[in-house]
Design a protein around this motif. Structure first.
Motif, PDB file in Angstrom:
ATOM      1  N   PHE A 179      26.612 -14.332  20.967  1.00  0.00           N
ATOM      2  CA  PHE A 179      26.393 -12.920  21.232  1.00  0.00           C
ATOM      3  C   PHE A 179      26.266 -12.036  19.762  1.00  0.00           C
ATOM      4  CE2 PHE A 179      28.879 -15.328  24.398  1.00  0.00           C
ATOM      5  CZ  PHE A 179      28.450 -14.402  25.466  1.00  0.00           C
ATOM      6  N   SER A 180      25.395 -11.012  20.146  1.00  0.00           N
ATOM      7  CA  SER A 180      24.863 -10.320  18.877  1.00  0.00           C
ATOM      8  C   SER A 180      26.002  -9.064  18.905  1.00  0.00           C
ATOM      9  CB  SER A 180      23.451  -9.730  18.798  1.00  0.00           C
ATOM     10  OG  SER A 180      22.672 -10.674  19.118  1.00  0.00           O
ATOM     11  N   HIS A 181      26.376  -8.724  17.676  1.00  0.00           N
ATOM     12  CA  HIS A 181      27.392  -7.566  17.315  1.00  0.00           C
ATOM     13  C   HIS A 181      26.438  -6.681  16.183  1.00  0.00           C
ATOM     14  CE1 HIS A 181      30.436  -9.666  19.753  1.00  0.00           C
ATOM     15  NE2 HIS A 181      29.952 -10.659  18.809  1.00  0.00           N
ATOM     16  N   LEU A 182      26.095  -5.498  16.608  1.00  0.00           N
ATOM     17  CA  LEU A 182      25.649  -4.841  15.576  1.00  0.00           C
ATOM     18  C   LEU A 182      26.701  -4.177  14.470  1.00  0.00           C
ATOM     19  CD1 LEU A 182      22.895  -3.266  14.672  1.00  0.00           C
ATOM     20  CD2 LEU A 182      23.833  -1.094  16.131  1.00  0.00           C
ATOM     21  N   LEU A 183      26.229  -4.354  13.337  1.00  0.00           N
ATOM     22  CA  LEU A 183      27.175  -3.985  12.160  1.00  0.00           C
ATOM     23  C   LEU A 183      26.595  -2.635  11.676  1.00  0.00           C
ATOM     24  CD1 LEU A 183      27.509  -7.275  10.251  1.00  0.00           C
ATOM     25  CD2 LEU A 183      29.127  -6.397  11.784  1.00  0.00           C
ATOM     26  N   GLY A 184      25.296  -2.510  11.399  1.00  0.00           N
ATOM     27  CA  GLY A 184      24.881  -1.362  10.728  1.00  0.00           C
ATOM     28  C   GLY A 184      23.447  -1.184  10.662  1.00  0.00           C
ATOM     29  N   GLU A 185      23.058  -0.105  10.101  1.00  0.00           N
ATOM     30  CA  GLU A 185      21.663  -0.120   9.713  1.00  0.00           C
ATOM     31  C   GLU A 185      21.272   0.728   8.511  1.00  0.00           C
ATOM     32  OE1 GLU A 185      20.235   3.169  12.965  1.00  0.00           O
ATOM     33  OE2 GLU A 185      19.365   1.130  13.125  1.00  0.00           O
ATOM     34  N   SER A 186      20.147   0.655   8.018  1.00  0.00           N
ATOM     35  CA  SER A 186      19.789   1.643   6.936  1.00  0.00           C
ATOM     36  C   SER A 186      18.412   1.847   6.844  1.00  0.00           C
ATOM     37  CB  SER A 186      19.959   0.600   5.582  1.00  0.00           C
ATOM     38  OG  SER A 186      19.919   1.526   4.629  1.00  0.00           O
ATOM     39  N   ASP A 187      17.963   3.080   6.234  1.00  0.00           N
ATOM     40  CA  ASP A 187      16.703   3.670   6.016  1.00  0.00           C
ATOM     41  C   ASP A 187      16.141   2.246   4.863  1.00  0.00           C
ATOM     42  OD1 ASP A 187      17.194   5.592   7.449  1.00  0.00           O
ATOM     43  OD2 ASP A 187      17.328   6.882   5.732  1.00  0.00           O
ATOM     44  N   MET A 188      14.620   2.250   4.982  1.00  0.00           N
ATOM     45  CA  MET A 188      14.112   1.504   3.790  1.00  0.00           C
ATOM     46  C   MET A 188      13.447   2.321   2.840  1.00  0.00           C
ATOM     47  SD  MET A 188      14.888  -1.437   5.030  1.00  0.00           S
ATOM     48  CE  MET A 188      13.990  -2.632   3.944  1.00  0.00           C
ATOM     49  N   GLN A 189      13.504   1.693   1.290  1.00  0.00           N
ATOM     50  CA  GLN A 189      12.663   2.444   0.260  1.00  0.00           C
ATOM     51  C   GLN A 189      11.961   1.303  -0.256  1.00  0.00           C
ATOM     52  OE1 GLN A 189      15.952   5.923  -0.782  1.00  0.00           O
ATOM     53  NE2 GLN A 189      15.961   4.195  -1.926  1.00  0.00           N
ATOM     54  N   LEU A 190      10.879   1.904  -0.972  1.00  0.00           N
ATOM     55  CA  LEU A 190       9.879   0.972  -1.713  1.00  0.00           C
ATOM     56  C   LEU A 190      10.258   1.007  -3.076  1.00  0.00           C
ATOM     57  CD1 LEU A 190       7.435  -0.606  -0.894  1.00  0.00           C
ATOM     58  CD2 LEU A 190       5.942   0.946  -1.715  1.00  0.00           C
ATOM     59  N   TYR A 191      10.268  -0.231  -3.565  1.00  0.00           N
ATOM     60  CA  TYR A 191      10.602  -0.155  -4.963  1.00  0.00           C
ATOM     61  C   TYR A 191       9.596  -1.015  -5.780  1.00  0.00           C
ATOM     62  CZ  TYR A 191      15.380   1.179  -3.382  1.00  0.00           C
ATOM     63  OH  TYR A 191      16.425   1.546  -2.791  1.00  0.00           O
ATOM     64  N   GLY A 192       9.674  -1.018  -7.190  1.00  0.00           N
ATOM     65  CA  GLY A 192       8.716  -1.634  -7.993  1.00  0.00           C
ATOM     66  C   GLY A 192       9.003  -1.466  -9.377  1.00  0.00           C
ATOM     67  N   THR A 193       8.324  -2.174 -10.178  1.00  0.00           N
ATOM     68  CA  THR A 193       8.612  -2.229 -11.804  1.00  0.00           C
ATOM     69  C   THR A 193       8.052  -0.732 -12.108  1.00  0.00           C
ATOM     70  OG1 THR A 193       6.373  -3.125 -12.176  1.00  0.00           O
ATOM     71  CG2 THR A 193       8.140  -4.667 -12.194  1.00  0.00           C
ATOM     72  N   GLN A 194       8.512  -0.227 -13.626  1.00  0.00           N
ATOM     73  CA  GLN A 194       8.144   0.836 -14.131  1.00  0.00           C
ATOM     74  C   GLN A 194       6.667   1.063 -13.943  1.00  0.00           C
ATOM     75  OE1 GLN A 194       9.647   3.275 -15.135  1.00  0.00           O
ATOM     76  NE2 GLN A 194      12.071   2.909 -15.433  1.00  0.00           N
ATOM     77  N   HIS A 195       5.906   0.160 -14.346  1.00  0.00           N
ATOM     78  CA  HIS A 195       4.409   0.172 -14.307  1.00  0.00           C
ATOM     79  C   HIS A 195       3.768   0.544 -12.970  1.00  0.00           C
ATOM     80  CE1 HIS A 195       0.223  -1.082 -15.445  1.00  0.00           C
ATOM     81  NE2 HIS A 195       0.263  -1.713 -14.498  1.00  0.00           N
ATOM     82  N   LEU A 196       4.172  -0.179 -12.110  1.00  0.00           N
ATOM     83  CA  LEU A 196       3.712   0.183 -10.779  1.00  0.00           C
ATOM     84  C   LEU A 196       4.134   1.127 -10.181  1.00  0.00           C
ATOM     85  CD1 LEU A 196       4.186  -3.613  -9.125  1.00  0.00           C
ATOM     86  CD2 LEU A 196       1.983  -2.530  -9.829  1.00  0.00           C
ATOM     87  N   ALA A 197       5.320   1.402 -10.361  1.00  0.00           N
ATOM     88  CA  ALA A 197       5.922   2.782  -9.650  1.00  0.00           C
ATOM     89  C   ALA A 197       5.083   4.168 -10.448  1.00  0.00           C
ATOM     90  CB  ALA A 197       7.539   2.946 -10.290  1.00  0.00           C
ATOM     91  N   ARG A 198       4.596   3.889 -11.675  1.00  0.00           N
ATOM     92  CA  ARG A 198       3.788   5.282 -12.176  1.00  0.00           C
ATOM     93  C   ARG A 198       2.697   5.230 -11.633  1.00  0.00           C
ATOM     94  NH1 ARG A 198       6.183   3.420 -17.096  1.00  0.00           N
ATOM     95  NH2 ARG A 198       4.368   2.234 -17.632  1.00  0.00           N
ATOM     96  N   ARG A 199       2.214   4.300 -11.073  1.00  0.00           N
ATOM     97  CA  ARG A 199       0.671   3.976 -10.657  1.00  0.00           C
ATOM     98  C   ARG A 199       0.706   4.533  -9.376  1.00  0.00           C
ATOM     99  NH1 ARG A 199      -3.269  -1.146 -10.757  1.00  0.00           N
ATOM    100  NH2 ARG A 199      -5.304  -0.071  -9.653  1.00  0.00           N
ATOM    101  N   TYR A 200       1.838   4.200  -8.442  1.00  0.00           N
ATOM    102  CA  TYR A 200       1.943   4.463  -6.832  1.00  0.00           C
ATOM    103  C   TYR A 200       2.816   5.430  -6.357  1.00  0.00           C
ATOM    104  CZ  TYR A 200      -1.308   0.412  -6.977  1.00  0.00           C
ATOM    105  OH  TYR A 200      -2.416  -0.570  -7.258  1.00  0.00           O
ATOM    106  N   ARG A 201       3.631   5.808  -7.120  1.00  0.00           N
ATOM    107  CA  ARG A 201       4.417   6.912  -6.752  1.00  0.00           C
ATOM    108  C   ARG A 201       3.932   8.194  -6.232  1.00  0.00           C
ATOM    109  NH1 ARG A 201       8.496   7.623 -11.112  1.00  0.00           N
ATOM    110  NH2 ARG A 201       9.851   5.811 -10.161  1.00  0.00           N
ATOM    111  N   ARG A 202       2.819   8.672  -6.937  1.00  0.00           N
ATOM    112  CA  ARG A 202       2.318  10.034  -6.833  1.00  0.00           C
ATOM    113  C   ARG A 202       1.687   9.931  -5.382  1.00  0.00           C
ATOM    114  NH1 ARG A 202       0.975  14.383 -10.054  1.00  0.00           N
ATOM    115  NH2 ARG A 202       1.381  12.946 -11.993  1.00  0.00           N
ATOM    116  N   ASN A 203       1.723  10.853  -4.536  1.00  0.00           N
ATOM    117  CA  ASN A 203       1.122  11.218  -3.075  1.00  0.00           C
ATOM    118  C   ASN A 203       1.574   9.950  -2.190  1.00  0.00           C
ATOM    119  OD1 ASN A 203      -0.519  12.513  -1.342  1.00  0.00           O
ATOM    120  ND2 ASN A 203      -2.291  11.416  -1.914  1.00  0.00           N
ATOM    121  N   PHE A 204       2.837   9.394  -2.600  1.00  0.00           N
ATOM    122  CA  PHE A 204       3.203   8.687  -1.476  1.00  0.00           C
ATOM    123  C   PHE A 204       3.273   8.895  -0.234  1.00  0.00           C
ATOM    124  CE2 PHE A 204       6.775   6.396   0.616  1.00  0.00           C
ATOM    125  CZ  PHE A 204       6.792   5.035   0.318  1.00  0.00           C
ATOM    126  N   PRO A 205       3.092   8.370   0.852  1.00  0.00           N
ATOM    127  CA  PRO A 205       2.815   6.902   0.965  1.00  0.00           C
ATOM    128  C   PRO A 205       1.105   6.759   0.983  1.00  0.00           C
ATOM    129  CG  PRO A 205       3.235   7.479   3.225  1.00  0.00           C
ATOM    130  CD  PRO A 205       3.439   8.947   2.319  1.00  0.00           C
TER     131      PRO A 205
END
Length: 303
Positions: free
Chosen positions: A163-189
């Motif tokens: 039997f399944s028991h729901l414990l909780g849920e969470s929104d998702m976020q996108l993460y990356g290294t500093q280099h990738l974040a600088r490149r893809y953060r602007r005008n997300f998604p």
């Protein structure tokens, strides 16, 4: 009272030979002479009147009777281990909780959920095992596990009575290294068109929702890698192979553990977390603690 007449020492030697695939390896594992193992196997087969092992190439494999016996051995020696653990825990005043953790579940989530067991008056001894979802369900049904923590529910109409028991849920976020974040953060998604993404494999519960989210926002990223194991996915993300999704509720932990930064928030994407038990009503005090205190933790719970 009926007794089986089985010599359980002989039965254990058969179990080890079947697991190791040969007498020599089993003897090395047990620290005994090969002749001792062979002799006691012969005595076991003589006492039950059936051949349990047969050669296949360089290995010894169970016969049909041996396969049947091996299934019972799994349960017999599991119960023996559980009895010994229970007696030791009773003497020490501790409670044992054997947890199966799905390989797709973020390990930080598992840690947060299991933290609740450490707040009980009685000390809880955790035994954690990681495996694929289906394998964990089978072990749960056989009584090898007390509970399974996972990111998916058990589908209705299955043969296993769990039997399944729901414990909780969470929104998702996108993460990356500093280099990738600088490149893809602007005008997300919209910026994710052609961006390197690390994703769970398609049998993961979250993957279908991620694919639908890409379609909804009209972006087609470059899939740099697909991973069954969440910990491996995060490791590749930490080393800059691509961007990766993780629960927003664990933002501080994700940044600290993997040295990454936030690229963008995807509130439409949500990941659920479940406890799977072999009973409709939870009775284990440590599992009850998880269910009762999760509402005070970082996860919002759907009602």
């Amino acid at each position: 009272m009926k007794t089986s007449g089985l010599n359980f020492r002989h039965l254990y030697f058969f179990y080890m030979v079947a697991k190791e695939g040969g007498v020599t390896r089993a003897a090395e594992r047990l620290g005994l002479a090969v002749q001792t193992i062979s002799m006691q196997l012969a005595l076991l087969e003589q006492s039950i009147g059936k051949q349990l092992l047969e050669p296949q190439g360089r290995r010894l494999v169970p016969t049909e009777a041996g396969k049947l016996a091996l299934n019972y051995c799994e349960q017999i020696f599991l119960l023996g281990d559980q009895l010994q653990d229970a007696l030791e825990a009773s003497d020490a005043g501790t409670m044992r909780l054997t947890v199966g953790i799905s390989d797709s579940l973020p390990k930080l989530v598992a840690y947060r959920l299991l933290q609740a067991t450490q707040q009980l008056d009685q000390q809880v001894r955790l035994v954690c095992m990681e495996d694929e979802f289906e394998s964990l369900l089978a072990d749960l049904a056989l009584g090898k596990l007390d509970v399974v923590l996972t990111d998916r529910t058990v589908r209705a109409g299955g043969s296993l009575k769990v039997f399944s028991h729901l414990l909780g849920e969470s929104d998702m976020q996108l993460y990356g290294t500093q280099h990738l974040a600088r490149r893809y953060r602007r005008n997300f998604p919209a910026s994710l068109h052609g961006a390197p993404l690390l994703l769970p494999t398609r049998n993961n519960a979250l993957r279908g929702r991620i694919d639908a989210w890409f379609i909804e926002h009209g972006v087609r990223p470059e899939i740099a890698g697909e991973f069954e194991d969440n910990a491996m996915l995060n490791t590749f993300g930490r080393n800059g192979m691509g961007l990766f999704f993780a629960p927003a509720a664990l933002e501080a932990d994700i940044k600290a553990q993997f040295g990454v930064v936030l690229v963008g928030h995807a509130p439409e994407l949500r990941e659920q977390f479940y406890a799977i038990s072999n009973a409709r009503k939870i009775t284990h005090p440590a599992i009850e603690a998880i269910l009762n205190t999760v509402h005070d933790g970082p996860f919002s719970v759907s009602v």
